[in-house]
Design a protein around this motif. Structure first.
Motif, PDB file in Angstrom:
ATOM      1  N   UNK A 116       0.798  -1.214   0.000  1.00 12.52           N
ATOM      2  CA  UNK A 116       0.000   0.000   0.000  1.00 12.52           C
ATOM      3  C   UNK A 116       0.837   1.274   0.000  1.00 12.52           C
ATOM      4  N   UNK A 117       2.157   1.136  -0.057  1.00 12.51           N
ATOM      5  CA  UNK A 117       3.030   2.299  -0.037  1.00 12.51           C
ATOM      6  C   UNK A 117       3.961   2.257  -1.245  1.00 12.51           C
ATOM      7  N   UNK A 118       4.084   3.394  -1.933  1.00 12.73           N
ATOM      8  CA  UNK A 118       4.956   3.494  -3.098  1.00 12.73           C
ATOM      9  C   UNK A 118       5.840   4.719  -2.925  1.00 12.73           C
ATOM     10  N   UNK A 119       7.155   4.527  -2.976  1.00  7.32           N
ATOM     11  CA  UNK A 119       8.116   5.623  -2.896  1.00  7.32           C
ATOM     12  C   UNK A 119       8.477   6.062  -4.310  1.00  7.32           C
ATOM     13  N   UNK A 120       8.357   7.360  -4.584  1.00  8.17           N
ATOM     14  CA  UNK A 120       8.583   7.882  -5.928  1.00  8.17           C
ATOM     15  C   UNK A 120       9.654   8.971  -5.905  1.00  8.17           C
ATOM     16  N   UNK A 121      10.729   8.750  -6.663  1.00 10.88           N
ATOM     17  CA  UNK A 121      11.721   9.791  -6.892  1.00 10.88           C
ATOM     18  C   UNK A 121      11.301  10.580  -8.114  1.00 10.88           C
ATOM     19  N   UNK A 122      10.828  11.793  -7.917  1.00 16.06           N
ATOM     20  CA  UNK A 122      10.301  12.622  -8.996  1.00 16.06           C
ATOM     21  C   UNK A 122      11.396  13.533  -9.574  1.00 16.06           C
ATOM     22  N   UNK A 123      11.063  14.144 -10.695  1.00 18.65           N
ATOM     23  CA  UNK A 123      11.932  15.107 -11.401  1.00 18.65           C
ATOM     24  C   UNK A 123      13.178  14.446 -11.976  1.00 18.65           C
ATOM     25  N   UNK A 124      12.970  13.276 -12.574  1.00 16.34           N
ATOM     26  CA  UNK A 124      14.082  12.573 -13.210  1.00 16.34           C
ATOM     27  C   UNK A 124      14.649  13.371 -14.382  1.00 16.34           C
ATOM     28  N   UNK A 125      13.854  14.310 -14.896  1.00 16.40           N
ATOM     29  CA  UNK A 125      14.345  15.186 -15.973  1.00 16.40           C
ATOM     30  C   UNK A 125      15.439  16.133 -15.478  1.00 16.40           C
ATOM     31  N   UNK A 126      15.605  16.236 -14.160  1.00 12.66           N
ATOM     32  CA  UNK A 126      16.664  17.079 -13.579  1.00 12.66           C
ATOM     33  C   UNK A 126      17.846  16.231 -13.112  1.00 12.66           C
ATOM     34  N   UNK A 127      18.099  15.135 -13.821  1.00 15.84           N
ATOM     35  CA  UNK A 127      19.153  14.216 -13.387  1.00 15.84           C
ATOM     36  C   UNK A 127      20.528  14.890 -13.398  1.00 15.84           C
TER      37      UNK A 127
END
Length: 204
Positions: A116-127
């Motif tokens: 029920x939990x999902x960890x998301x690393x966002x803004x991959x376009x700013x790698x």
């Protein structure tokens, strides 16, 4: 119709609202007013099942001080924890959120916590500005027994949809195995939740 309540949590500027709106409307909007919480509602069909989805998008949460999350923990069937890969402080805040959620589920069904939990690393376009490695996100997810992905709400619409779909499948699968823990039959609890979360609702 199955009712699913999903809370999208994270530090200020991590992209919580952008992620939710991208999934619900296909649109990407880079800037959001962060001083008001709201609940987005949407009807959708998943694997032949009609779902009434509510996504709680809080106002920007302070990245310092004690995390309560009492209302969110009672309300939500699942959580998406978002951090910005170019901001280490947001990653530290995501870690604190995961700890608080895990702490609240001590003694609960292990399968419920994992799915029920999902960890998301966002803004991959700013790698090119990355401060948090992919392996760090993966390790944090493993340590907290949750799922993990990196994506860009700005550029990866299909990956956003795939992530939300996986979360919804996990939650509805849990519904089949176990009755929902939320005391939906309690009028007093329903009134409390409505008072806390019912201020702004957006149907999309």
């Amino acid at each position: 119709m199955t009712e699913v309540k999903l809370a999208v949590l994270g530090g200020s500027g991590a992209g919580k609202s952008a992620l939710a709106v991208r999934f619900l409307t296909r649109r990407f909007i880079g800037e959001y007013a962060s001083n008001a919480e709201c609940i987005y509602t949407k009807h959708l069909c998943l694997d032949g099942r009609q779902i009434h989805l509510e996504i709680y998008d809080p106002c920007s949460q302070p990245q310092r001080g004690k995390l309560s999350l009492t209302d969110e923990l009672h309300w939500a069937d699942g959580f998406i924890i978002v951090y910005d890969i170019s901001d280490r402080a947001s990653f530290a805040f995501a870690k604190a959120l995961l700890y608080r959620i895990r702490e609240s589920h001590i003694g609960a069904c292990k399968k419920m916590v994992e799915s029920s939990i999902f960890l998301v690393g966002n803004k991959q376009d700013l790698c090119h500005m990355r401060e948090v490695g992919w392996d760090e996100g993966q390790k944090l997810a493993i340590d907290n027994k949750c799922q993990f992905c990196e994506l860009s709400a700005a550029e990866h619409y299909q990956e956003v949809v795939a992530m939300f779909t996986k979360v919804l499948r996990n939650i509805t699968s849990n519904f089949k195995m176990k009755e929902k823990r939320r005391p939906s039959g309690s009028k007093s609890m329903a009134k409390l939740i409505n008072n806390v979360f019912g201020k702004r609702r957006k149907s999309v």
